[in-house]
Motif scaffolding. Structure first.
Motif, PDB file in Angstrom:
ATOM      1  N   LYS A 214       8.667  23.154  17.520  1.00 47.74           N
ATOM      2  CA  LYS A 214       9.590  22.286  16.786  1.00 47.74           C
ATOM      3  C   LYS A 214       9.902  22.850  15.410  1.00 47.74           C
ATOM      4  CE  LYS A 214       8.157  18.319  15.192  1.00 47.74           C
ATOM      5  NZ  LYS A 214       7.697  16.910  15.099  1.00 47.74           N
ATOM      6  N   LYS A 215       8.883  23.367  14.715  1.00 49.36           N
ATOM      7  CA  LYS A 215       9.094  23.918  13.376  1.00 49.36           C
ATOM      8  C   LYS A 215       9.983  25.156  13.425  1.00 49.36           C
ATOM      9  CE  LYS A 215       6.664  25.082   9.100  1.00 49.36           C
ATOM     10  NZ  LYS A 215       7.568  26.193   8.753  1.00 49.36           N
ATOM     11  N   ALA A 216       9.767  26.016  14.427  1.00 46.03           N
ATOM     12  CA  ALA A 216      10.606  27.201  14.571  1.00 46.03           C
ATOM     13  C   ALA A 216      12.055  26.800  14.837  1.00 46.03           C
ATOM     14  CB  ALA A 216      10.085  28.076  15.707  1.00 46.03           C
ATOM     15  N   SER A 217      12.239  25.759  15.630  1.00 48.51           N
ATOM     16  CA  SER A 217      13.586  25.262  15.911  1.00 48.51           C
ATOM     17  C   SER A 217      14.260  24.766  14.644  1.00 48.51           C
ATOM     18  CB  SER A 217      13.520  24.146  16.957  1.00 48.51           C
ATOM     19  OG  SER A 217      14.788  23.532  17.135  1.00 48.51           O
ATOM     20  N   GLN A 218      13.523  24.013  13.822  1.00 52.99           N
ATOM     21  CA  GLN A 218      14.076  23.465  12.586  1.00 52.99           C
ATOM     22  C   GLN A 218      14.326  24.545  11.545  1.00 52.99           C
ATOM     23  OE1 GLN A 218      11.028  20.612  11.707  1.00 52.99           O
ATOM     24  NE2 GLN A 218      11.940  18.990  12.972  1.00 52.99           N
ATOM     25  N   ASP A 219      13.366  25.459  11.407  1.00 52.21           N
ATOM     26  CA  ASP A 219      13.491  26.496  10.378  1.00 52.21           C
ATOM     27  C   ASP A 219      14.656  27.432  10.639  1.00 52.21           C
ATOM     28  OD1 ASP A 219      11.323  25.421   9.157  1.00 52.21           O
ATOM     29  OD2 ASP A 219       9.886  26.952   9.806  1.00 52.21           O
ATOM     30  N   ASP A 226      15.975  26.872  23.358  1.00 58.02           N
ATOM     31  CA  ASP A 226      16.154  28.319  23.194  1.00 58.02           C
ATOM     32  C   ASP A 226      14.892  28.961  22.626  1.00 58.02           C
ATOM     33  OD1 ASP A 226      18.734  28.138  24.174  1.00 58.02           O
ATOM     34  OD2 ASP A 226      19.627  27.883  22.193  1.00 58.02           O
ATOM     35  N   ILE A 227      14.238  28.246  21.709  1.00 62.47           N
ATOM     36  CA  ILE A 227      12.964  28.748  21.181  1.00 62.47           C
ATOM     37  C   ILE A 227      11.942  28.839  22.314  1.00 62.47           C
ATOM     38  CG2 ILE A 227      11.009  28.210  19.685  1.00 62.47           C
ATOM     39  CD1 ILE A 227      13.344  29.176  18.093  1.00 62.47           C
TER      40      ILE A 227
END
Length: 239
Positions: A214-219, A226-227
């Motif tokens: 989730k953090k990678a998606s937001q950042d 896709d992440i």
């Protein structure tokens, strides 16, 4: 499918039309994609609406017009003209949420669509109708029906087109719902697989694995799916 006449308001004619709609409903529900459903809608319209030579579907989403299905390149050109001019009965059916707009004779000057009507004449069209097809939160659609001859769409044809468009809207909504559910299940599977990889290879707990995704998606402003897909492909922890 074969064309059948609708020249009289007889019970026999409407009974045949009802049977044809039932066949159409089964055919639309049998399609395996939204695109297939849209293409079959315009094909049925060209057969079941008396006088119809061509048909197409366009949508307006946040002010942008898109042609989704058409029986020919001529229809795609007509939809493009409406898009470029932002003018025409189908465009109005969508933007003003009217059930039906029609031009009975494209040979005559048309005050409301003074630019659109002459362009349509150049494409060999004589008359047309636009039916509001479906509505969603920020998207509207119209079924466009064209004839090469003027004055082809009488009250019976208009009624038949409205009924057909109403049935088609239900089938299209069902197709979209099915597609959304399929995408949701695929997304859930990919996210679960990515979490499993992070837990196994990187020693993360279930909650931490999901939070990393989730953090990678937001950042990075990238969809969570896709992440997850990238993690499944590389096995690496997203940064």
């Amino acid at each position: 499918m074969s064309r059948w006449p609708m020249v009289q308001e007889s019970g026999d004619v409407w009974e045949k039309f009802a049977l044809a709609l039932a066949d159409m409903a089964r055919d639309l529900l049998a399609q395996d994609s939204v695109k297939g459903t849209l293409e079959r809608i315009v094909e049925h319209a060209s057969v079941l609406i008396n006088g119809c030579d061509e048909a197409g579907i366009l949508t307006v989403r946040r002010g942008e017009v898109s042609a989704l299905a058409a029986t020919s390149d001529v229809v795609r050109m007509a939809d493009r003209i409406q898009q470029d001019l932002r003018e025409g009965p189908c465009f109005d059916a969508v933007t003003e949420r009217q059930q039906l707009y029609a031009i009975e004779d494209l040979r005559q000057p048309h005050e409301k669509w003074s630019r659109f009507a002459p362009e349509l004449r150049k494409l060999g069209m004589g008359s047309m109708m636009g039916f509001l097809l479906f509505t969603e939160d920020d998207e509207l659609g119209a079924l466009n029906v064209y004839s090469h001859r003027p004055n082809m769409f009488d009250e019976t044809a208009q009624r038949a087109g409205w009924i057909l468009a109403s049935h088609a809207a239900v089938a299209l909504s069902a197709a979209r719902t099915h597609q959304q559910l399929s995408h949701a299940l695929e997304t859930r599977h990919e996210i679960g697989e990515a979490m499993g990889i992070l837990m196994e290879r990187h020693g993360l707990s279930e909650d931490n694995a999901f939070n990393v995704l989730k953090k990678a998606s937001q950042d990075h402003n990238i969809k969570l799916r896709d992440i997850a897909r990238k993690v499944c492909e590389t096995g690496e922890r997203p940064t």
